[in-house]
Scaffold this active site. Structure first.
Site, short mmCIF file in Angstrom:
data_model
loop_
_atom_site.label_atom_id
_atom_site.label_comp_id
_atom_site.label_asym_id
_atom_site.label_seq_id
_atom_site.Cartn_x
_atom_site.Cartn_y
_atom_site.Cartn_z
N HIS A 1 40.40 31.15 34.06
CA HIS A 1 41.18 31.98 34.99
C HIS A 1 40.49 32.04 36.36
CE1 HIS A 1 44.10 33.88 32.17
NE2 HIS A 1 43.16 33.58 31.29
N LYS B 1 44.18 55.13 44.30
CA LYS B 1 42.77 55.57 44.28
C LYS B 1 41.84 54.37 44.30
CE LYS B 1 42.71 58.03 40.46
NZ LYS B 1 44.06 58.18 39.97
N GLU C 1 35.85 56.06 40.15
CA GLU C 1 37.25 56.45 40.23
C GLU C 1 37.67 57.03 38.88
OE1 GLU C 1 39.84 53.05 40.89
OE2 GLU C 1 41.61 54.25 40.40
N GLU D 1 41.60 32.99 39.01
CA GLU D 1 42.06 34.14 39.81
C GLU D 1 41.12 35.35 39.72
OE1 GLU D 1 43.42 33.05 37.04
OE2 GLU D 1 44.33 34.65 35.84
N CYS E 1 45.45 28.74 32.20
CA CYS E 1 45.28 29.14 30.81
C CYS E 1 46.47 28.71 29.96
CB CYS E 1 44.97 30.63 30.70
SG CYS E 1 44.01 30.97 29.22
#
Ligand code: GLN
Length: 534
Positions: free
Chosen positions: A508, A18, A142, A510, A382
């Site tokens: 982080h 979803k 969602e 990412e 980290c």
């Protein structure tokens, strides 16, 4: 224009994607010039997923404003390239907490507090909050879980009420699964029919169905679903499995999903769609022939979603370096000083994963030692950065048993230690150093070269820090502290300048890497790995 609200529900089974459908639709609407945001409602009682074990929930994604959220928000950001905030992820726990707080304050003026209307009103308030400032033309919400789950009933009821209140400004898209029965050589639509019936029983008629399927479905089957489910024929769309989630927006665009949606909310599809940067990215992806081999050293390698944002950031960075990503998940519990060379020798680069606690930590030290001694590009994130500091203290400075006080409270050399403001914290939820913080990078460092500037902001999620009492000794021995928080002087980035690429970051990166703007540090790491290739 008034904000339009689109709900995405799921039926038949979970894990149908979803989040990807919501993100893809968001991308298509955004490509036509609309401002879009995507929200996830999670039906569990936890206030947020911050205290959940990755085995329960996969990665915990952190927003710029420091909220620990569902990993679907990572997809939303990677697709839309727009930061999400605390308002983009709401759990049942948060809804109840706020209703109960109001009840204690006496806000309900003596009324009995009930699921309907008090919980549903609070859910609706949280949905409309995103549209309130008129910042967004579309709010896509969602609903987590599968229709019919006991725990998601108040969310479904809120959707029903909102559709009634908002009329044409509100739509419901239902995602289902069409299984192939090999013995009968047939696709089966019955589960979809049942799932739509269930939604109808709750008072919701879906406006559009997205059928997830392994192979292309024939038009007559789509017609049949439309007929049985009261959905217009052009509004039954299929989402056939693709080798990459990044192709899904184009799959849906070919079926005119965005045009149909615009039509349904009363908007003309006259603004042309600009998906050029997205298409360029996909073209780059499919033209990459050679691969780059990256080892991700962590303790959750058997879990597909535990390092989701790192996996995706590596993939994006590989593509921008014109390479395919050949990712090897290396179990940190299985690595030691004796086998590190055998396990890691084929890798072009190593990522040392974030994490919490003792398990698998010694394997991370062994992997770092191997990378340092053999000059393999190495990226510590980290806990991975903290391990780089500990390994260096132990094996270069000779501080035997150096450690983080998280791992060994009685270590003689606490090179990583708890921040003062963390010392008296007893509540675990939402109390780490969370969200975006400033970092100042030293010129001449690899990190500075990667970002191309000195002042950056990246997101954090940790309690422990580099202990500045050891900074001078570390630097003398060759570990450079090249990134610092300008206000607190906390060390954010360490490097070994004499290595090809050996960088550890307390933050982080990412969480801040999207399809059209991949994180520079990942790009730089992969570039170094490609250069160092075997
Ligand atoms: N466990 C470490 C800390 O709390 C690192 C956390 C992480 O890797 N996200 O500081």
């Amino acid at each position: 224009m008034t904000t339009k609200y689109i709900f995405v529900t799921g039926g038949v089974v979970s894990s149908l994607g979803k989040g990807i459908v919501a993100a893809s639709l968001g991308k298509l609407l955004q490509s036509r010039g609309y401002n879009v945001t995507i929200q996830k409602l999670d039906p569990y009682i936890n206030i947020d997923p911050g205290t959940l074990n990755p085995y329960e929930h996969g990665e915990c994604y952190v927003t710029v404003d420091g909220c620990e959220t569902d990993l679907d928000l990572g997809h939303y950001e990677r697709f839309l390239n727009v930061p999400t905030t605390r308002a983009n992820n709401v759990t049942t726990g948060r809804i109840y907490q706020s209703v109960i707080d109001k009840e204690r304050k006496g806000d309900y003026l003596g009324k009995t507090v009930q699921v309907v209307p008090h919980i549903t009103d609070e859910i609706k308030r949280n949905i409309k909050l995103l549209g309130a400032e008129n910042k967004f033309d579309f709010v896509i919400t969602e609903i987590g879980g599968t229709v019919g789950d006991i725990e998601s009933l108040p969310f479904i009821e809120s959707v029903r009420q909102l559709r009634w209140e908002l009329g044409k400004d509100c739509l419901c898209i239902h995602l289902t699964y069409v299984p192939y029965i090999a013995a009968a050589k047939e696709y089966k639509t019955k589960p979809t029919q049942h799932s739509v019936k269930q939604l109808q029983e709750f008072g919701i008629q879906p406006d559009m169905l997205v059928l997830r399927t392994e192979h292309e479905l024939k038009p007559d089957l789509l017609h049949k679903v439309a007929l049985f489910c009261n959905v217009a024929e052009d509004s039954v769309i299929q989402s056939v499995d693709r080798p990459t989630i990044y192709e899904v927006p184009l799959v849906l665009q070919r079926q005119k999903m965005d045009e149909i949606i615009l039509h349904k909310v009363g908007l003309a599809a006259d603004k042309p769609s600009d998906m050029k940067r997205w298409e360029n990215f996909l073209a780059m992806k499919s033209s990459a022939v050679e691969s780059v081999k990256i080892g991700l050293v962590g303790k959750y390698v058997e879990l597909q979603d535990a390092y989701k944002s790192i996996d995706e950031s590596l993939l994006l960075a590989a593509i921008y370096n014109h390479r395919k990503l050949d990712l090897h998940l290396i179990h940190s519990e299985k690595v030691n000083d004796t086998n590190a060379a055998t396990l890691l020798q084929d890798m072009d680069g190593l990522v040392i994963a974030p994490g919490f606690g003792q398990r698998g930590i010694e394997g991370k030290f062994s992997a770092i030692k191997y990378a340092r001694e053999n000059d393999v590009p190495c990226f510590g994130i980290c806990l991975g950065m903290q391990c780089m500091v500990i390994e260096f203290a132990r094996n270069v400075l000779g501080l035997t048993d150096a450690n983080s006080t998280e791992i060994a409270a009685d270590t003689p050399y606490n090179v990583i230690d708890l921040m003062d403001e963390q010392k008296n914290i007893t509540n675990m939820g939402g109390t780490m150093r969370l969200g975006a913080y400033d970092c100042h990078l030293k010129q001449g460092s690899k990190a500075y070269a990667a970002y191309g500037k000195a002042d950056i902001q990246e997101r954090h999620r940790h309690r422990f820090e580099f202990n500045n009492a050891y900074k001078a000794r570390m630097e003398q021995a060759g570990m450079a502290c090249v990134g610092e928080n300008p206000e607190t002087n906390l060390v954010e980035v360490v490097e070994l300048p004499d290595k090809k690429w050996f960088v550890g970051v307390q933050y982080h990166p990412e969480y801040n890497s999207t399809v059209v703007t991949p994180n520079p540090l990942f790009i730089s790491f992969i570039k170094a790995a490609v250069k160092a290739e075997h």
